[in-house]
Motif scaffolding. Structure first.
Motif, PDB file in Angstrom:
ATOM      1  N   PHE A 113       0.825  -1.200   0.000  1.00 42.83           N
ATOM      2  CA  PHE A 113       0.000   0.000   0.000  1.00 42.83           C
ATOM      3  C   PHE A 113       0.859   1.249   0.000  1.00 42.83           C
ATOM      4  O   PHE A 113       1.818   1.352   0.771  1.00 42.83           O
ATOM      5  CB  PHE A 113      -0.906   0.017   1.234  1.00 42.83           C
ATOM      6  CG  PHE A 113      -1.802  -1.186   1.331  1.00 42.83           C
ATOM      7  CD1 PHE A 113      -2.918  -1.295   0.526  1.00 42.83           C
ATOM      8  CD2 PHE A 113      -1.530  -2.205   2.218  1.00 42.83           C
ATOM      9  CE1 PHE A 113      -3.757  -2.404   0.609  1.00 42.83           C
ATOM     10  CE2 PHE A 113      -2.358  -3.311   2.310  1.00 42.83           C
ATOM     11  CZ  PHE A 113      -3.479  -3.412   1.502  1.00 42.83           C
ATOM     12  N   ILE A 114       0.521   2.219  -0.859  1.00 46.05           N
ATOM     13  CA  ILE A 114       1.228   3.495  -0.896  1.00 46.05           C
ATOM     14  C   ILE A 114       0.208   4.627  -0.961  1.00 46.05           C
ATOM     15  O   ILE A 114      -0.908   4.449  -1.448  1.00 46.05           O
ATOM     16  CB  ILE A 114       2.202   3.596  -2.088  1.00 46.05           C
ATOM     17  CG1 ILE A 114       1.459   3.436  -3.417  1.00 46.05           C
ATOM     18  CG2 ILE A 114       3.327   2.589  -1.971  1.00 46.05           C
ATOM     19  CD1 ILE A 114       2.307   3.758  -4.636  1.00 46.05           C
ATOM     20  N   ILE A 115       0.604   5.789  -0.463  1.00 39.57           N
ATOM     21  CA  ILE A 115      -0.236   6.979  -0.550  1.00 39.57           C
ATOM     22  C   ILE A 115       0.169   7.735  -1.808  1.00 39.57           C
ATOM     23  O   ILE A 115       1.358   7.936  -2.063  1.00 39.57           O
ATOM     24  CB  ILE A 115      -0.036   7.880   0.682  1.00 39.57           C
ATOM     25  CG1 ILE A 115      -0.463   7.142   1.947  1.00 39.57           C
ATOM     26  CG2 ILE A 115      -0.806   9.190   0.523  1.00 39.57           C
ATOM     27  CD1 ILE A 115      -0.119   7.882   3.223  1.00 39.57           C
ATOM     28  N   GLY A 147      -7.266  11.570  -8.652  1.00 39.68           N
ATOM     29  CA  GLY A 147      -7.930  12.561  -9.494  1.00 39.68           C
ATOM     30  C   GLY A 147      -8.493  13.707  -8.673  1.00 39.68           C
ATOM     31  O   GLY A 147      -8.395  14.865  -9.051  1.00 39.68           O
ATOM     32  N   LYS A 148      -9.093  13.359  -7.534  1.00 33.11           N
ATOM     33  CA  LYS A 148      -9.619  14.337  -6.578  1.00 33.11           C
ATOM     34  C   LYS A 148      -9.060  13.964  -5.219  1.00 33.11           C
ATOM     35  O   LYS A 148      -9.450  12.954  -4.642  1.00 33.11           O
ATOM     36  CB  LYS A 148     -11.147  14.280  -6.511  1.00 33.11           C
ATOM     37  CG  LYS A 148     -11.855  14.657  -7.773  1.00 33.11           C
ATOM     38  CD  LYS A 148     -13.353  14.528  -7.557  1.00 33.11           C
ATOM     39  CE  LYS A 148     -14.117  14.795  -8.831  1.00 33.11           C
ATOM     40  NZ  LYS A 148     -15.557  14.576  -8.629  1.00 33.11           N
ATOM     41  N   GLY A 149      -8.143  14.725  -4.712  1.00 26.39           N
ATOM     42  CA  GLY A 149      -7.589  14.432  -3.386  1.00 26.39           C
ATOM     43  C   GLY A 149      -6.550  13.326  -3.429  1.00 26.39           C
ATOM     44  O   GLY A 149      -5.825  13.156  -4.407  1.00 26.39           O
ATOM     45  N   TRP A 150      -6.506  12.541  -2.347  1.00 24.73           N
ATOM     46  CA  TRP A 150      -5.485  11.514  -2.154  1.00 24.73           C
ATOM     47  C   TRP A 150      -6.105  10.137  -2.094  1.00 24.73           C
ATOM     48  O   TRP A 150      -7.299   9.989  -1.843  1.00 24.73           O
ATOM     49  CB  TRP A 150      -4.728  11.795  -0.851  1.00 24.73           C
ATOM     50  CG  TRP A 150      -3.944  13.055  -0.927  1.00 24.73           C
ATOM     51  CD1 TRP A 150      -4.403  14.309  -0.659  1.00 24.73           C
ATOM     52  CD2 TRP A 150      -2.592  13.206  -1.331  1.00 24.73           C
ATOM     53  NE1 TRP A 150      -3.407  15.231  -0.862  1.00 24.73           N
ATOM     54  CE2 TRP A 150      -2.284  14.576  -1.275  1.00 24.73           C
ATOM     55  CE3 TRP A 150      -1.600  12.310  -1.724  1.00 24.73           C
ATOM     56  CZ2 TRP A 150      -1.027  15.066  -1.598  1.00 24.73           C
ATOM     57  CZ3 TRP A 150      -0.350  12.805  -2.042  1.00 24.73           C
ATOM     58  CH2 TRP A 150      -0.077  14.161  -1.986  1.00 24.73           C
ATOM     59  N   MET A 151      -5.296   9.116  -2.322  1.00 26.28           N
ATOM     60  CA  MET A 151      -5.764   7.738  -2.231  1.00 26.28           C
ATOM     61  C   MET A 151      -4.685   6.869  -1.609  1.00 26.28           C
ATOM     62  O   MET A 151      -3.512   7.227  -1.587  1.00 26.28           O
ATOM     63  CB  MET A 151      -6.107   7.172  -3.614  1.00 26.28           C
ATOM     64  CG  MET A 151      -4.898   6.884  -4.482  1.00 26.28           C
ATOM     65  SD  MET A 151      -5.217   5.811  -5.888  1.00 26.28           S
ATOM     66  CE  MET A 151      -6.387   6.746  -6.808  1.00 26.28           C
ATOM     67  N   VAL A 152      -5.126   5.720  -1.102  1.00 27.87           N
ATOM     68  CA  VAL A 152      -4.192   4.673  -0.703  1.00 27.87           C
ATOM     69  C   VAL A 152      -4.271   3.640  -1.817  1.00 27.87           C
ATOM     70  O   VAL A 152      -5.314   3.027  -2.040  1.00 27.87           O
ATOM     71  CB  VAL A 152      -4.554   4.061   0.666  1.00 27.87           C
ATOM     72  CG1 VAL A 152      -3.573   2.955   1.019  1.00 27.87           C
ATOM     73  CG2 VAL A 152      -4.569   5.135   1.743  1.00 27.87           C
ATOM     74  N   TYR A 153      -3.167   3.494  -2.559  1.00 27.20           N
ATOM     75  CA  TYR A 153      -3.106   2.623  -3.729  1.00 27.20           C
ATOM     76  C   TYR A 153      -2.662   1.234  -3.298  1.00 27.20           C
ATOM     77  O   TYR A 153      -1.721   1.080  -2.521  1.00 27.20           O
ATOM     78  CB  TYR A 153      -2.122   3.215  -4.741  1.00 27.20           C
ATOM     79  CG  TYR A 153      -2.060   2.473  -6.050  1.00 27.20           C
ATOM     80  CD1 TYR A 153      -2.998   2.705  -7.038  1.00 27.20           C
ATOM     81  CD2 TYR A 153      -1.057   1.541  -6.292  1.00 27.20           C
ATOM     82  CE1 TYR A 153      -2.940   2.036  -8.253  1.00 27.20           C
ATOM     83  CE2 TYR A 153      -0.988   0.862  -7.497  1.00 27.20           C
ATOM     84  CZ  TYR A 153      -1.932   1.112  -8.465  1.00 27.20           C
ATOM     85  OH  TYR A 153      -1.882   0.448  -9.662  1.00 27.20           O
ATOM     86  N   ASP A 154      -3.336   0.216  -3.791  1.00 25.49           N
ATOM     87  CA  ASP A 154      -3.016  -1.178  -3.502  1.00 25.49           C
ATOM     88  C   ASP A 154      -2.319  -1.762  -4.723  1.00 25.49           C
ATOM     89  O   ASP A 154      -2.915  -1.898  -5.787  1.00 25.49           O
ATOM     90  CB  ASP A 154      -4.317  -1.937  -3.212  1.00 25.49           C
ATOM     91  CG  ASP A 154      -4.101  -3.393  -2.823  1.00 25.49           C
ATOM     92  OD1 ASP A 154      -3.005  -3.942  -3.080  1.00 25.49           O
ATOM     93  OD2 ASP A 154      -5.044  -3.980  -2.274  1.00 25.49           O
ATOM     94  N   LEU A 205      -3.717  -0.043   7.434  1.00 21.51           N
ATOM     95  CA  LEU A 205      -3.450  -1.175   6.545  1.00 21.51           C
ATOM     96  C   LEU A 205      -2.048  -1.754   6.716  1.00 21.51           C
ATOM     97  O   LEU A 205      -1.827  -2.927   6.439  1.00 21.51           O
ATOM     98  CB  LEU A 205      -3.656  -0.766   5.083  1.00 21.51           C
ATOM     99  CG  LEU A 205      -5.095  -0.446   4.685  1.00 21.51           C
ATOM    100  CD1 LEU A 205      -5.127   0.146   3.276  1.00 21.51           C
ATOM    101  CD2 LEU A 205      -5.956  -1.690   4.758  1.00 21.51           C
ATOM    102  N   THR A 206      -1.096  -0.944   7.148  1.00 16.98           N
ATOM    103  CA  THR A 206       0.297  -1.403   7.224  1.00 16.98           C
ATOM    104  C   THR A 206       0.808  -1.512   8.648  1.00 16.98           C
ATOM    105  O   THR A 206       1.979  -1.797   8.849  1.00 16.98           O
ATOM    106  CB  THR A 206       1.230  -0.458   6.442  1.00 16.98           C
ATOM    107  OG1 THR A 206       1.137   0.857   7.005  1.00 16.98           O
ATOM    108  CG2 THR A 206       0.870  -0.430   4.973  1.00 16.98           C
TER     109      THR A 206
END
Length: 83
Positions: free
Chosen positions: A28-30, A34-41, A72-73
């Motif tokens: 998982f990475i931050i 497209g709008k704001g932030w996400m935690v990418y898997d 998550l981590t």
């Protein structure tokens, strides 16, 4: 690269240790979405799934994304979307 095997180099207190283990990247990475932030898997190749309803960890503030990432981590995490 020696004999087609990738080697990781580690330096600890002036001692060079060579082994054939390549450190793995975090699942998982931050990242900015497209709008704001996400935690990418990285396993899903998309936003992480969170909560009992498996909501997407997208369109978050930076602080929300950091909190989800820690969840998550963290030390009790199993790196599963529901864990």
């Amino acid at each position: 690269m020696a004999n087609g095997v990738r080697c990781a180099l580690h330096v600890q207190i002036g001692v060079l240790i060579v082994n054939d283990h390549v450190p793995s990247q975090s699942r998982f990475i931050i990242r900015a979405g497209g709008k704001g932030w996400m935690v990418y898997d990285r396993e899903r190749k998309g936003p992480a799934l969170i909560g009992a309803d498996f909501d997407l960890a997208a369109n978050l503030t930076r602080e929300q994304a950091e909190r989800v990432h820690r969840t998550l981590t963290g030390p009790n995490s199993t790196n599963s979307p529901s864990g």
